[in-house]
Scaffold this motif. Structure first.
Motif, PDB file in Angstrom:
ATOM      1  N   VAL A   1      20.813  55.176  71.110  1.00  0.00           N
ATOM      2  CA  VAL A   1      20.751  53.783  70.681  1.00  0.00           C
ATOM      3  C   VAL A   1      20.774  52.883  71.908  1.00  0.00           C
ATOM      4  O   VAL A   1      21.143  53.314  73.001  1.00  0.00           O
ATOM      5  CB  VAL A   1      21.927  53.389  69.753  1.00  0.00           C
ATOM      6  N   GLN A   2      20.409  51.630  71.696  1.00  0.00           N
ATOM      7  CA  GLN A   2      20.511  50.650  72.765  1.00  0.00           C
ATOM      8  C   GLN A   2      21.897  50.010  72.737  1.00  0.00           C
ATOM      9  O   GLN A   2      22.593  50.042  71.718  1.00  0.00           O
ATOM     10  CB  GLN A   2      19.437  49.580  72.596  1.00  0.00           C
ATOM     11  N   ALA A   3      22.286  49.460  73.871  1.00  0.00           N
ATOM     12  CA  ALA A   3      23.577  48.789  73.963  1.00  0.00           C
ATOM     13  C   ALA A   3      23.700  47.740  72.861  1.00  0.00           C
ATOM     14  O   ALA A   3      22.752  47.002  72.585  1.00  0.00           O
ATOM     15  CB  ALA A   3      23.735  48.139  75.336  1.00  0.00           C
ATOM     16  N   GLY A   4      24.879  47.705  72.254  1.00  0.00           N
ATOM     17  CA  GLY A   4      25.120  46.801  71.147  1.00  0.00           C
ATOM     18  C   GLY A   4      24.876  47.419  69.793  1.00  0.00           C
ATOM     19  O   GLY A   4      25.236  46.829  68.760  1.00  0.00           O
ATOM     20  N   GLY A   5      24.281  48.587  69.776  1.00  0.00           N
ATOM     21  CA  GLY A   5      23.968  49.257  68.524  1.00  0.00           C
ATOM     22  C   GLY A   5      25.145  50.020  67.952  1.00  0.00           C
ATOM     23  O   GLY A   5      26.252  50.004  68.506  1.00  0.00           O
ATOM     24  N   SER A   6      24.894  50.702  66.834  1.00  0.00           N
ATOM     25  CA  SER A   6      25.937  51.434  66.117  1.00  0.00           C
ATOM     26  C   SER A   6      25.476  52.841  65.774  1.00  0.00           C
ATOM     27  O   SER A   6      24.276  53.096  65.612  1.00  0.00           O
ATOM     28  CB  SER A   6      26.302  50.704  64.815  1.00  0.00           C
ATOM     29  N   LEU A   7      26.446  53.725  65.661  1.00  0.00           N
ATOM     30  CA  LEU A   7      26.216  55.086  65.181  1.00  0.00           C
ATOM     31  C   LEU A   7      27.419  55.510  64.362  1.00  0.00           C
ATOM     32  O   LEU A   7      28.538  55.024  64.596  1.00  0.00           O
ATOM     33  CB  LEU A   7      26.029  56.069  66.338  1.00  0.00           C
ATOM     34  N   ARG A   8      27.194  56.422  63.443  1.00  0.00           N
ATOM     35  CA  ARG A   8      28.298  56.980  62.665  1.00  0.00           C
ATOM     36  C   ARG A   8      28.266  58.494  62.798  1.00  0.00           C
ATOM     37  O   ARG A   8      27.276  59.139  62.422  1.00  0.00           O
ATOM     38  CB  ARG A   8      28.186  56.581  61.193  1.00  0.00           C
ATOM     39  N   LEU A   9      29.327  59.045  63.334  1.00  0.00           N
ATOM     40  CA  LEU A   9      29.455  60.484  63.485  1.00  0.00           C
ATOM     41  C   LEU A   9      30.228  61.053  62.296  1.00  0.00           C
ATOM     42  O   LEU A   9      31.126  60.404  61.750  1.00  0.00           O
ATOM     43  CB  LEU A   9      30.201  60.831  64.775  1.00  0.00           C
ATOM     44  N   SER A  10      29.869  62.262  61.921  1.00  0.00           N
ATOM     45  CA  SER A  10      30.575  62.956  60.852  1.00  0.00           C
ATOM     46  C   SER A  10      30.985  64.337  61.316  1.00  0.00           C
ATOM     47  O   SER A  10      30.316  64.947  62.154  1.00  0.00           O
ATOM     48  CB  SER A  10      29.693  63.074  59.608  1.00  0.00           C
ATOM     49  N   CYS A  11      32.087  64.825  60.749  1.00  0.00           N
ATOM     50  CA  CYS A  11      32.583  66.162  61.056  1.00  0.00           C
ATOM     51  C   CYS A  11      32.967  66.829  59.743  1.00  0.00           C
ATOM     52  O   CYS A  11      33.899  66.378  59.062  1.00  0.00           O
ATOM     53  CB  CYS A  11      33.780  66.078  61.984  1.00  0.00           C
ATOM     54  N   ALA A  12      32.241  67.870  59.392  1.00  0.00           N
ATOM     55  CA  ALA A  12      32.538  68.622  58.184  1.00  0.00           C
ATOM     56  C   ALA A  12      33.508  69.734  58.522  1.00  0.00           C
ATOM     57  O   ALA A  12      33.229  70.565  59.393  1.00  0.00           O
ATOM     58  CB  ALA A  12      31.252  69.193  57.592  1.00  0.00           C
ATOM     59  N   ALA A  13      34.642  69.741  57.837  1.00  0.00           N
ATOM     60  CA  ALA A  13      35.680  70.729  58.103  1.00  0.00           C
ATOM     61  C   ALA A  13      35.740  71.743  56.971  1.00  0.00           C
ATOM     62  O   ALA A  13      35.660  71.380  55.799  1.00  0.00           O
ATOM     63  CB  ALA A  13      37.031  70.039  58.260  1.00  0.00           C
ATOM     64  N   SER A  14      35.882  73.002  57.326  1.00  0.00           N
ATOM     65  CA  SER A  14      36.028  74.053  56.331  1.00  0.00           C
ATOM     66  C   SER A  14      37.105  75.023  56.778  1.00  0.00           C
ATOM     67  O   SER A  14      37.453  75.078  57.953  1.00  0.00           O
ATOM     68  CB  SER A  14      34.703  74.783  56.110  1.00  0.00           C
ATOM     69  N   GLY A  15      37.624  75.785  55.809  1.00  0.00           N
ATOM     70  CA  GLY A  15      38.665  76.750  56.132  1.00  0.00           C
ATOM     71  C   GLY A  15      40.011  76.105  56.391  1.00  0.00           C
ATOM     72  O   GLY A  15      40.916  76.722  56.940  1.00  0.00           O
ATOM     73  N   TYR A  16      40.162  74.870  55.934  1.00  0.00           N
ATOM     74  CA  TYR A  16      41.382  74.109  56.183  1.00  0.00           C
ATOM     75  C   TYR A  16      42.456  74.414  55.160  1.00  0.00           C
ATOM     76  O   TYR A  16      42.217  74.331  53.981  1.00  0.00           O
ATOM     77  CB  TYR A  16      41.052  72.613  56.095  1.00  0.00           C
TER      78      TYR A  16
END
Length: 130
Positions: A12-27
């Motif tokens: 992304v360019q500066a000032g932009g946004s992203l959303r990260l996800s983490c799928a957890a299993s075996g918890y």
């Protein structure tokens, strides 16, 4: 066996946004810490945001007010909403987890952590251009 799988990285360019996800299993932890770390080329891995089983959150000073960590317990997914991204946010981002022992003191360089996380994902790359 705990498995963590990150997704959502990109460029992304500066000032932009992203959303990260983490799928957890075996918890099976009832009391746990889950968080996001990042590592830029040539730099030490550092914790940027962490949450626990009670929904408490903690952020590194460098991301306060810009990043938001959240967990969807129904989907067992950890997220990191990143706004106002800057070139210095460029790094590989890792999801991490462990059982809750004495809190979740994971913000800061990993070498300074008394109890670093045991479980790690493989990471997702975030690149921010100026």
């Amino acid at each position: 066996q705990v498995e963590l799988a990150e997704s959502g990285g990109g460029s992304v360019q500066a000032g932009g946004s992203l959303r990260l996800s983490c799928a957890a299993s075996g918890y099976t932890f009832r009391r746990y810490c889950m968080g996001w770390f990042r590592q830029a080329p040539g730099k030490e891995r550092e914790g940027v945001a962490v949450t626990d089983h009670d929904g408490n959150t903690m952020y590194a000073d460098s991301v306060k007010g810009r990043f938001t960590i959240s967990k969807d317990n129904a989907k067992n997914t950890l997220s990191l909403q990143m706004n106002s991204l800057q070139p210095e946010d460029t790094a590989m981002y890792y999801c991490a987890s462990d059982v809750y022992v004495l809190g979740c003191p994971w913000t800061g360089p990993i070498a300074t952590l008394t109890l670093p996380p045991y479980y790690w994902g493989r990471g997702t790359q975030v690149s921010v251009s100026s």
